[in-house]
Scaffold this motif. Sequence first.
Motif, mmCIF file in Angstrom:
data_model
loop_
_atom_site.group_PDB
_atom_site.id
_atom_site.type_symbol
_atom_site.label_atom_id
_atom_site.label_comp_id
_atom_site.label_asym_id
_atom_site.label_seq_id
_atom_site.Cartn_x
_atom_site.Cartn_y
_atom_site.Cartn_z
ATOM 1 N N ALA A 35 44.209 -17.630 41.106
ATOM 2 C CA ALA A 35 43.326 -16.598 40.451
ATOM 3 C C ALA A 35 42.716 -15.607 41.387
ATOM 4 O O ALA A 35 42.425 -14.453 40.951
ATOM 5 N N GLY A 36 42.643 -16.021 42.839
ATOM 6 C CA GLY A 36 41.902 -14.604 43.502
ATOM 7 C C GLY A 36 42.985 -13.722 43.462
ATOM 8 O O GLY A 36 42.551 -12.289 43.453
ATOM 9 N N LEU A 37 44.209 -14.073 43.887
ATOM 10 C CA LEU A 37 45.366 -12.963 43.880
ATOM 11 C C LEU A 37 45.522 -12.089 42.517
ATOM 12 O O LEU A 37 45.743 -10.808 42.609
ATOM 13 N N ILE A 38 45.468 -12.824 41.330
ATOM 14 C CA ILE A 38 45.548 -12.298 40.335
ATOM 15 C C ILE A 38 44.362 -11.070 39.968
ATOM 16 O O ILE A 38 44.261 -10.079 39.674
ATOM 17 N N ALA A 39 43.000 -11.688 40.334
ATOM 18 C CA ALA A 39 41.782 -10.739 40.322
ATOM 19 C C ALA A 39 42.041 -9.549 41.316
ATOM 20 O O ALA A 39 41.610 -8.308 40.926
ATOM 21 N N LEU A 40 42.453 -9.690 42.546
ATOM 22 C CA LEU A 40 42.858 -8.706 43.432
ATOM 23 C C LEU A 40 43.915 -7.735 42.970
ATOM 24 O O LEU A 40 43.818 -6.548 42.864
ATOM 25 N N PHE A 41 45.188 -8.265 42.618
ATOM 26 C CA PHE A 41 46.293 -7.519 42.554
ATOM 27 C C PHE A 41 46.885 -7.544 41.304
ATOM 28 O O PHE A 41 47.999 -6.861 40.967
ATOM 29 N N GLY A 42 46.521 -8.306 40.276
ATOM 30 C CA GLY A 42 46.927 -8.703 38.964
ATOM 31 C C GLY A 42 46.801 -7.562 38.080
ATOM 32 O O GLY A 42 46.267 -6.698 38.159
ATOM 33 N N VAL A 43 48.013 -7.609 36.880
ATOM 34 C CA VAL A 43 47.977 -6.704 35.868
ATOM 35 C C VAL A 43 47.134 -7.309 34.656
ATOM 36 O O VAL A 43 47.393 -8.579 34.501
ATOM 37 N N GLU A 44 46.547 -6.461 34.127
ATOM 38 C CA GLU A 44 45.599 -6.870 33.018
ATOM 39 C C GLU A 44 46.408 -7.159 31.828
ATOM 40 O O GLU A 44 47.594 -6.527 31.451
ATOM 41 N N ALA A 45 45.815 -8.180 31.169
ATOM 42 C CA ALA A 45 46.596 -8.872 29.777
ATOM 43 C C ALA A 45 46.555 -7.651 28.791
ATOM 44 O O ALA A 45 45.324 -7.339 28.483
ATOM 45 N N VAL A 46 47.751 -7.720 28.216
ATOM 46 C CA VAL A 46 47.889 -6.896 26.947
ATOM 47 C C VAL A 46 48.010 -7.787 25.934
ATOM 48 O O VAL A 46 48.978 -8.547 25.863
ATOM 49 N N PRO A 47 47.351 -7.878 24.771
ATOM 50 C CA PRO A 47 47.537 -8.791 23.614
ATOM 51 C C PRO A 47 49.027 -8.712 23.090
ATOM 52 O O PRO A 47 49.577 -7.695 22.696
ATOM 53 N N GLY A 48 49.799 -10.001 23.200
ATOM 54 C CA GLY A 48 51.091 -9.938 22.737
ATOM 55 C C GLY A 48 52.291 -9.687 23.785
ATOM 56 O O GLY A 48 53.332 -9.784 23.357
ATOM 57 N N GLU A 49 51.700 -9.356 25.043
ATOM 58 C CA GLU A 49 52.833 -9.203 26.222
ATOM 59 C C GLU A 49 52.553 -9.839 27.196
ATOM 60 O O GLU A 49 51.281 -10.214 27.569
ATOM 61 N N PRO A 50 53.462 -10.326 28.003
ATOM 62 C CA PRO A 50 53.268 -11.144 29.344
ATOM 63 C C PRO A 50 52.730 -10.305 30.179
ATOM 64 O O PRO A 50 52.622 -9.121 30.303
#
Length: 173
Positions: A35-50
């Motif tokens: 969760a920490g790595l996603i918060a720092l470097f992650g891609v924001e979720a777009v509905p319907g896409e990975p």
Amino acid sequence: MKLQQIDKTLYRSNMNRFMVALVLGLIVLSLSFGAGLIALFGVEAVPGEPTGNFHWNLLGVILALLLCSAIVYQLKTQPFLKEIYYVWQLKQLQNRIYRKLNKIKAAATSNDINSLITLLFYFTSLRQVYLLDDNTLTLSAVDKELSQVQKQCEALGLTLSAEQFEVELLAGF
């Protein structure tokens, strides 16, 4: 390595606590790191896409595994882990012997003393670990093998024991 007497109830109790703590630690740390790595470097979720954050979650699991391994390594000599660490070392040594077991048994047929000592240690330690882990399915086979080695020693007039085993004996096989 010398065989030690282990209190089975204490060993089982400590092992169960250790396993629960390790699993919980891995879960909590994996989720936290991911969760920490996603918060720092992650891609924001777009509905319907990975999201494409799998690699961050995987890195979180790897970091959790490394941290838990480091903690266990530091704590392995603590009294709580004494029995667990002893059994772990014993199982590692049994695996080393098992990899050479065919050569050791072949040397034992020639009445080689070092191979007989190694077999006595191997089967005695297997018996101990099987009893500690409640693995009674193959205990009779281990007892049979141990008895055969003891009878061979008696027939040769030798008074050998598992206590005579030294790890250096494995280098000869």
